[in-house]
Every structure is written in C-alpha cells, then in structure tokens.
Design a protein around this motif. Structure first.
Motif, mmCIF file in Angstrom:
data_model
loop_
_atom_site.group_PDB
_atom_site.id
_atom_site.type_symbol
_atom_site.label_atom_id
_atom_site.label_comp_id
_atom_site.label_asym_id
_atom_site.label_seq_id
_atom_site.Cartn_x
_atom_site.Cartn_y
_atom_site.Cartn_z
ATOM 1 N N THR A 13 0.815 -1.218 0.000
ATOM 2 C CA THR A 13 0.000 0.000 0.000
ATOM 3 C C THR A 13 0.846 1.265 0.000
ATOM 4 O O THR A 13 0.356 2.325 -0.369
ATOM 5 N N ALA A 14 2.088 1.146 0.428
ATOM 6 C CA ALA A 14 2.988 2.305 0.411
ATOM 7 C C ALA A 14 4.419 1.809 0.380
ATOM 8 O O ALA A 14 4.783 0.893 1.127
ATOM 9 N N GLU A 15 5.224 2.383 -0.491
ATOM 10 C CA GLU A 15 6.636 2.018 -0.562
ATOM 11 C C GLU A 15 7.313 2.278 0.784
ATOM 12 O O GLU A 15 7.102 3.320 1.410
ATOM 13 N N GLY A 16 8.115 1.319 1.220
ATOM 14 C CA GLY A 16 8.890 1.483 2.435
ATOM 15 C C GLY A 16 8.153 1.175 3.714
ATOM 16 O O GLY A 16 8.711 1.336 4.799
ATOM 17 N N LYS A 74 9.695 -0.009 7.169
ATOM 18 C CA LYS A 74 10.376 -1.277 6.950
ATOM 19 C C LYS A 74 11.885 -1.178 7.182
ATOM 20 O O LYS A 74 12.497 -2.105 7.733
ATOM 21 N N ALA A 75 12.487 -0.069 6.797
ATOM 22 C CA ALA A 75 13.932 0.082 6.951
ATOM 23 C C ALA A 75 14.302 0.010 8.429
ATOM 24 O O ALA A 75 13.720 0.694 9.265
ATOM 25 N N ARG A 97 13.880 -9.484 15.432
ATOM 26 C CA ARG A 97 13.340 -9.497 16.793
ATOM 27 C C ARG A 97 12.166 -8.537 16.930
ATOM 28 O O ARG A 97 11.130 -8.889 17.529
ATOM 29 N N ARG A 98 12.319 -7.318 16.391
ATOM 30 C CA ARG A 98 11.228 -6.344 16.484
ATOM 31 C C ARG A 98 10.016 -6.817 15.698
ATOM 32 O O ARG A 98 8.867 -6.637 16.128
#
Length: 282
Positions: free
Chosen positions: A209-212, A238-239, A244-245
């Motif tokens: 739905t959205a880059e990144g 995402k970056a 773990r997170r």
C-alpha cells in the motif's frame, strides 16, 4: 493498512444541506413505523406524515420489497428485518470500537506504533479507528478511509477467514487493484497468500500500500471462531525493522486481536492456532 484514498472523501460543505425529497419521506416513514408499538395502516401513516395516500403507498411498497418494512394479513405495516440487521451491525461496530479502545494501549510492543481497526466491506476495508503512534509515517491514516482489501494486512486477515469461493466472489475474477509495484498480481496469488495467513494467524502487507512500509494484521474472530468481525493492524517503517522487532509486533497484534475478540464474547476456542514466530509474507 493503507494511504489515504480520495474515494471516501465527504462532499464539500456548501453551507446548506440539500435533502433528497424521496429519501427524506422514506426516513420519516421508517421513523413513524419505529415509533409505533403496533402495526399501522396506510391511512394512519398518511395522516401522521401529512402525505398523500398514493405517495405513502408507493414508499411502503418499495420498503417492503427491500425488507425495510413488513405488511401483515390485515394490510398493516411494521418495521422489516433489514432494519434489525442494520441495528445489529451498528451495535457490533460500536462494541468493537469500545473493545479496541480498551485494549490497544495494553501491549508495550505497540506503544510507539500506529495501530488501526478495520472492517471488511465487499472487496474493500474501511478503517474504524486509529491509535496514532509516536513514530512518524509517510502516510495519513484516516478513519473512514476505504482501500482494496487485497492490498492491506487487515483486509487479508479478514479475507483469510472466508473460504476461497467467498474470496473470489468478493474480489472478482479480473486483475487485483495494485497501489504499488509490490501489489499482488492475481487472485490466484492472493489465495496462495491467504493460505499462509490461515496457518500463521497473521497477514502481512509488504510495501503493497505504500513504498517502504510494512504492516501486520490479525483478524478479530467472532463468537463461533469461524468468521472475522474486524481486524487490527500495525504499520511500521520497513527500513531498520529487525527480526526481533518484527516478531514482537506480530505477537502483539495477534494478542490484541484475541483480547478484543474475548471482550466481545469469543471464548479461547475461537482463536485460531497461531505460530509464535513471524514467517515470511503472510
């Protein structure tokens, strides 16, 4: 989860609401039926509304055909079953909102993130609530926003609660809408992904739905455990998202969905079997 869509934007306020006369008369008629404890005749309703009998007759015929009014053997009218379905749907939505508000702040892993509550409407999701996080996002989440369910983690979580035939009926046979280059290319690809959602108990929107952005969604099961009344989802950048997170977020969004379901009357047996580890694309 998704970016803001212009499809659900309300009309501009020009300072004066223009009512459609036929709709206004139909609502007045439904109000009169709702206010009466006994079925009412055509003549009584015409007098109450100060409308011609012919107009009321036409309105009643339409409402009966649509299930909003009922005609008995004495040619008297009362509210129909469709009105009760709407009342139940409104009550369910209000209950879901209250349960979401009661539990969304209980999970520390979600504390800094934006968390959404959504429901399924045809082939779309509609967002009912948003608990904004402290981390800035490059999208504007908006209550009332409507987006293709196949592009969102909350939408895919709810679609996964349906059999494949029902999914096909909702999304159609043509190409799926794609909001980014990462969108699913076909219904067959969607069904394959939904199979994984059913096994894992979580759906993933991986920049669809959205880059990144990456989003994780889980269905809020109904009392029988075989349907989804709504879904919750968390959206993150995402970056820098570590394994773990990711696992923490997936576990927390599953637990939030289960907590809301239990609040609404679902027993522990209603929650699907869920893996504790976050797998690949759900």
């Amino acid at each position: 989860m998704s970016t803001t869509s212009t499809r659900s934007a309300p009309p501009a306020d020009d300072g004066a609401t223009r009512l459609v006369p036929a709709v206004e008369r139909a609502v007045r008629l439904l109000d009169a039926l709702a206010a009466s404890r006994q079925p009412r005749s055509l003549a009584e309703l015409a007098r109450t509304l100060a409308l011609p009998r012919s107009s009321v007759h036409g309105l009643l015929a339409t409402l009966v055909a649509l299930g909003l009014a009922r005609r008995n053997g004495d040619a008297e009218f009362s509210l129909g079953p469709k009105a009760l379905q709407w009342a139940d749907a409104y009550g369910t939505s209000a209950d879901v909102l209250r349960a979401f508000d009661a539990h969304v702040d209980r999970f520390a892993a979600l504390g800094t993130e934006t968390v959404m509550l959504a429901t399924l409407d045809g082939a779309d999701v509609v967002y009912l609530a948003c608990r904004q996080g402290s981390r800035p996002l490059a999208v504007n989440f908006r209550v009332g926003g409507r987006f293709p369910a196949a592009c969102t983690s909350s939408g895919k979580a709810m679609l996964a609660a349906l059999p494949d035939a029902a999914v096909r009926e909702r999304v159609g046979a043509g190409p799926l809408p794609r909001l980014t280059r990462h969108g699913l290319p076909s219904v067959a690809a969607l069904l394959r992904q939904l199979d994984g959602v059913r096994r894992q108990g979580v759906a993933i929107d991986d920049e669809e739905t959205a880059e990144g952005m990456q989003c994780f969604g889980a269905a809020i099961r109904g009392p029988r455990g075989d349907d989804a009344m709504a879904a919750v989802a968390v959206s993150v950048i995402k970056a820098g998202l570590t394994p773990r997170r990711r696992t923490e977020l997936v576990d927390a969004i599953r637990r939030l969905a289960d907590a809301v379901a239990v609040e609404l009357g679902a027993g522990p047996e209603a929650a699907p079997t869920r893996r504790t580890a976050a797998g690949g694309r759900g």
